[in-house]
Design a protein around this motif. Structure first.
Motif, mmCIF file in Angstrom:
data_model
loop_
_atom_site.group_PDB
_atom_site.id
_atom_site.type_symbol
_atom_site.label_atom_id
_atom_site.label_comp_id
_atom_site.label_asym_id
_atom_site.label_seq_id
_atom_site.Cartn_x
_atom_site.Cartn_y
_atom_site.Cartn_z
ATOM 1 N N TYR A 90 0.822 -1.205 0.000
ATOM 2 C CA TYR A 90 0.000 0.000 0.000
ATOM 3 C C TYR A 90 0.857 1.256 0.000
ATOM 4 C CZ TYR A 90 -3.648 3.347 0.558
ATOM 5 O OH TYR A 90 -4.480 4.413 0.316
ATOM 6 N N SER A 93 2.335 1.754 -3.330
ATOM 7 C CA SER A 93 1.398 2.309 -4.317
ATOM 8 C C SER A 93 1.231 3.810 -4.100
ATOM 9 C CB SER A 93 0.048 1.581 -4.274
ATOM 10 O OG SER A 93 -0.692 1.945 -3.136
ATOM 11 N N THR A 94 1.276 4.244 -2.856
ATOM 12 C CA THR A 94 1.184 5.680 -2.554
ATOM 13 C C THR A 94 2.406 6.412 -3.103
ATOM 14 O OG1 THR A 94 -0.052 5.172 -0.549
ATOM 15 C CG2 THR A 94 0.884 7.377 -0.695
ATOM 16 N N ARG A 96 4.287 5.477 -5.581
ATOM 17 C CA ARG A 96 4.177 5.466 -7.050
ATOM 18 C C ARG A 96 3.181 6.507 -7.526
ATOM 19 N NH1 ARG A 96 4.340 -1.065 -7.316
ATOM 20 N NH2 ARG A 96 6.592 -1.279 -7.661
ATOM 21 N N PHE A 97 2.111 6.717 -6.765
ATOM 22 C CA PHE A 97 1.106 7.735 -7.109
ATOM 23 C C PHE A 97 1.752 9.115 -7.148
ATOM 24 C CE2 PHE A 97 -3.019 9.671 -7.411
ATOM 25 C CZ PHE A 97 -2.880 10.873 -6.740
ATOM 26 N N LYS A 100 4.161 9.602 -10.080
ATOM 27 C CA LYS A 100 3.439 9.844 -11.339
ATOM 28 C C LYS A 100 2.920 11.280 -11.365
ATOM 29 C CE LYS A 100 0.158 7.746 -14.338
ATOM 30 N NZ LYS A 100 -0.539 7.236 -15.111
ATOM 31 N N LYS A 105 2.300 15.844 -13.936
ATOM 32 C CA LYS A 105 1.570 17.098 -13.709
ATOM 33 C C LYS A 105 2.473 18.211 -13.192
ATOM 34 C CE LYS A 105 -2.612 15.383 -14.460
ATOM 35 N NZ LYS A 105 -3.316 15.692 -15.676
ATOM 36 N N HIS B 51 -7.042 13.788 -8.422
ATOM 37 C CA HIS B 51 -7.418 13.738 -9.836
ATOM 38 C C HIS B 51 -8.917 13.636 -10.070
ATOM 39 C CE1 HIS B 51 -3.233 13.388 -10.813
ATOM 40 N NE2 HIS B 51 -3.103 12.276 -10.145
ATOM 41 N N VAL B 64 -6.415 3.137 -3.837
ATOM 42 C CA VAL B 64 -5.247 3.068 -4.714
ATOM 43 C C VAL B 64 -5.709 3.648 -6.050
ATOM 44 C CG1 VAL B 64 -3.543 1.569 -5.834
ATOM 45 C CG2 VAL B 64 -4.444 0.953 -3.574
ATOM 46 N N CYS B 65 -5.005 4.663 -6.526
ATOM 47 C CA CYS B 65 -5.411 5.334 -7.771
ATOM 48 C C CYS B 65 -4.399 5.085 -8.878
ATOM 49 C CB CYS B 65 -5.552 6.837 -7.538
ATOM 50 S SG CYS B 65 -6.691 7.228 -6.213
ATOM 51 N N GLU B 66 -4.854 5.264 -10.112
ATOM 52 C CA GLU B 66 -4.040 5.050 -11.324
ATOM 53 C C GLU B 66 -3.996 3.554 -11.670
ATOM 54 O OE1 GLU B 66 -2.906 7.580 -13.210
ATOM 55 O OE2 GLU B 66 -3.694 8.968 -11.730
ATOM 56 N N ILE B 69 -0.772 1.403 -11.418
ATOM 57 C CA ILE B 69 -0.377 1.290 -10.011
ATOM 58 C C ILE B 69 -1.291 0.262 -9.341
ATOM 59 C CG2 ILE B 69 -0.207 2.524 -7.800
ATOM 60 C CD1 ILE B 69 0.604 5.031 -9.386
#
Lengths: 225, 219
Positions: A90, A93-94, A96-97, A100, A105, B51, B64-66, B69
């Motif tokens: 988890y 994943s945070t 990686r968020f 990105k 952006k 987003h 969990v977004c994207e 991912i």
């Protein structure tokens, strides 16, 4: 057994820098090859990155890995000491968020804010400030995005914390200021002051005229289009 | 211990389809929640405040977004069944590269094929076909991008098959004529229940695209 590690990069590229910093954090020795990306790209670069023809390229025992974020994940998985990604899926994943978010952006919009035409600049600048606000929220009181030590998000955020700050100076903008974004500003100071970061960043006095020239070129190309 | 998995999604979303497929591959029971993107739910805005987009995977209350991912997360959490990513770091880098290529090139070019007209569309179509040919080359003679088994790049790319008819009609070309191996691969994937259940009907997608074109004033 000898490991052969090479980085094809460009001294002023924030993307190239990510690969180098990651290897340094892992204490991995590598040979650095500076590519003339604005002039003549080498045959080797075109051979190792035929799809995008860009730097950085990491060559590990003759095998190429391209795209800075893919390179960072590869380095993390290959040299497992000094981890810069969390173990927990988890938390990973945070991270990686945010990576990105910075890459797609935050950083591109800040760069655009530096050279965009007068009539567009205010809109882009406002957008960039919103992104900085969001990025600052990701710090959430921590010293680094990675916690007590530099993590992969910090490595990627160097594009904003260092390269964009240099750009801002040239353009007389001060988007990433101490009063507007105190936490983020402090982070960028702490980050740049880490010995391993300090000794590996391209020097400010060399970067300033280079970015100035690049911005002029972008503005010229944009005016022609 | 009860696991709670929710997917906030929108039926034609290429990105949502990826997570549907990954969850199905792993045999995970989850609650599918259809979002009305013109009227986003409070849950969506709460779970993806940055987003405000779908898909959002909510695992035991944590978002969990994207899509890519999410697929990696699903693969890491439910690692005992149907591995999607290779374990070797170099092979992993290769699949990540192609997933990135799909998102940065193929998706953008495909969007331009249905969103534009005239010369702009002609250019987009040409580049779109080139990008499909490149990825077809990467597939080679393998049954899947993952080799003998269905993997990460297959998950990342197969949703586009549900949009092929729409691209073809909008751009007036045949993907099968240009990339026959890619179509053969897609049909092979469609034989998997996880894929067949997760992809919408191609005609339905085309009708949706026509509505979007009307909405954006593209003729």
């Amino acid at each position: 057994m000898g490991e052969e590690v090479k980085v094809f990069g460009y001294w002023a590229s924030p993307y190239s820098y990510r690969a180098e910093l990651a290897l340094k954090l892992k204490g991995v020795s590598y040979e650095y090859i500076n590519e003339d990306i604005f002039g003549n790209k080498s045959d080797l670069l075109l051979k190792y990155n035929p799809v995008h023809k860009k730097v950085p390229v990491l060559l590990h025992n003759g095998k190429p890995i391209v795209e800075s974020l893919v390179i960072l994940e590869y380095i993390e998985e290959t040299w497992k000491h000094n981890p810069y990604l969390p173990q927990d899926p988890y938390d990973k994943s945070t991270a990686r968020f945010w990576i990105k978010f910075i890459d797609e952006k935050c950083f591109p919009t800040l760069w655009l804010a530096a050279w965009s035409a007068e009539n567009e600049r205010e809109k882009v600048t406002n957008e960039a400030c919103e992104y900085l606000k969001t990025l600052e929220s990701a710090l959430n009181g921590k010293k680094f995005f990675g916690g007590e030590t530099i993590g992969m998000v910090d490595i990627v955020a160097s594009s904003v914390g260092y390269f964009i700050r240099v750009t801002q100076e040239i353009m007389g903008q001060n988007l990433l200021s101490a009063d507007k974004f105190p936490q983020l500003f402090q982070w960028s100071e702490d980050f740049a002051n880490c010995s391993i970061v300090k000794e590996s960043l391209p020097p400010r006095d060399k970067l300033l005229p280079f970015v100035k020239g690049l911005i002029a070129k972008y503005q010229q190309d944009n005016a022609k289009a | 211990m009860a696991e709670e998995v929710v997917l906030l999604d929108f039926w034609p979303s290429l990105f949502g389809m990826r997570s549907r497929i990954a969850l199905a591959e792993k045999g995970i029971k989850y609650e599918y929640k259809e979002e009305d993107l013109r009227n986003k739910s409070a849950l969506l805005l709460q779970m993806n405040p940055v987003h405000k987009k779908i898909p959002v995977l909510i695992h035991n209350g944590k978002p969990v977004c994207e899509s890519l991912i999410q697929v990696q997360y699903i693969d890491e959490v439910w690692h005992d069944k149907a591995p999607l990513l290779p374990s070797d770091p170099y092979q992993k880098a290769t699949v990540r590269f192609w997933a990135d290529y799909i998102d940065k090139k193929i998706y953008d070019l495909g969007s331009r094929v249905w969103k534009t007209k005239g010369e702009e569309q002609a250019t987009a179509k040409k580049e779109f076909i080139e990008s499909l040919k490149l990825i077809e080359k990467e597939l080679g003679d393998k049954p899947y991008f993952g080799g003998e088994s269905f993997g990460y790049v297959d998950v990342a790319f197969i949703p586009f098959y549900s949009w092929f008819y729409a691209y073809e009609k909008c751009g007036n070309f045949s993907i099968e004529a240009e990339c026959p191996k890619l179509i053969a691969w897609a049909k092979r994937c469609m034989q998997k229940e996880s894929v067949a259940k997760s992809l919408p009907d191609q005609q339905k997608v085309y009708d949706f695209i026509l509505q979007m074109k009307k909405h954006f004033g593209i003729e």
